[in-house]
Design an enzyme around this catalytic site. Structure first.
Site, mmCIF file in Angstrom:
data_model
loop_
_atom_site.group_PDB
_atom_site.id
_atom_site.type_symbol
_atom_site.label_atom_id
_atom_site.label_comp_id
_atom_site.label_asym_id
_atom_site.label_seq_id
_atom_site.Cartn_x
_atom_site.Cartn_y
_atom_site.Cartn_z
ATOM 1 N N HIS A 122 35.450 33.216 35.859
ATOM 2 C CA HIS A 122 33.637 33.234 35.614
ATOM 3 C C HIS A 122 33.178 34.011 36.673
ATOM 4 O O HIS A 122 33.624 34.421 37.813
ATOM 5 C CB HIS A 122 33.266 31.823 35.700
ATOM 6 C CG HIS A 122 34.043 30.748 34.685
ATOM 7 N ND1 HIS A 122 33.704 31.014 33.222
ATOM 8 C CD2 HIS A 122 34.806 29.765 34.869
ATOM 9 C CE1 HIS A 122 34.391 30.057 32.815
ATOM 10 N NE2 HIS A 122 35.098 29.427 33.546
ATOM 11 N N LYS A 173 42.281 33.262 51.877
ATOM 12 C CA LYS A 173 42.148 34.292 52.450
ATOM 13 C C LYS A 173 43.565 34.594 52.940
ATOM 14 O O LYS A 173 44.412 33.876 52.668
ATOM 15 C CB LYS A 173 41.384 34.314 53.805
ATOM 16 C CG LYS A 173 41.856 33.308 54.997
ATOM 17 C CD LYS A 173 41.173 33.172 56.173
ATOM 18 C CE LYS A 173 41.930 32.549 57.244
ATOM 19 N NZ LYS A 173 41.278 32.172 58.316
#
Length: 212
Positions: A122, A173
């Protein structure tokens, strides 16, 4: 044991290759599009795996002696999902979409209810500019990585060789240092100079006492 070599190609040049017992092939393998290829290694157990490929020129490569349950979804064009030999999934959902790849190394061990995804699926929009902020990204997981229960490995990250991802962690990350324990929301390195073994090894009494 009856070993078969499967090499099937349809009219749209979608090809599946497999060497092993037919009962060890994925329980569901759905391919739509053109010139897609699924190369399934020998000696593994894939009967608990569901594979969906939608698009063209995509590639799924599963190494030898893998034991995989869960689902792999590839949607888009010219994407590659590569899973190294001797890797195991308890129940993993893997999504390769928006032109991004997923690479998983050899001898990895993934627990239950894990998600690996190249996209949020999304959009997050900057109200001032109207631009989408959450870009997709390829995911790379190194060799000999253990990922714990219900962890999420998000878009665009790298998990290094010989590392451990703690249960319910959110990896958003990249990490590059090997032999680390990564955990938390968001994930961070919480211990260095560690490794792991599939075997449940005995605890040394003196070491256990010092760590108590």
């Amino acid at each position: 044991m009856t070993v078969e070599r499967v090499d099937e190609c349809d009219q749209r040049n979608n090809r599946v290759t497999f060497s092993g017992e037919r009962s060890s092939m994925p329980s569901a393998l759905s391919v739509a599009g053109e010139s897609n290829r699924a190369d399934l290694g020998s000696g593994g157990k894939l009967a608990g795996l569901q594979v969906t490929i939608r698009g063209s020129r995509n590639r799924l490569m599963i190494g030898d002696d893998c034991i995989l349950t869960g689902r792999i979804i590839i949607k888009g064009d010219a994407q590659t999902v590569r899973i190294g030999a001797r890797t195991s999934f308890q129940h993993v959902s893997l999504y390769s979409v928006e032109g991004c790849d997923v690479t998983i190394g050899e001898d990895c061990m993934f627990s239950k209810r894990i998600e690996i995804r190249t996209s949020d699926s999304h959009s997050i929009i900057d109200r001032a500019t109207g631009l989408r902020l959450n870009r997709p990204g390829s995911v790379t997981i190194g060799n000999h990585v253990w990922i714990g229960l219900e962890a999420v490995v998000s878009k665009g990250v790298r998990v290094p060789d010989n590392s451990i991802v703690g249960a319910k962690s959110f990896v958003n990350k990249s990490f590059h240092e090997p032999y680390v324990l990564i955990a938390g929301v968001p994930a961070a390195i919480i211990r260095r100079n560690v490794d792991w073994d599939r075997r449940l090894l005995p605890v040394e009494p003196e070491l256990a006492l010092r760590q108590a």
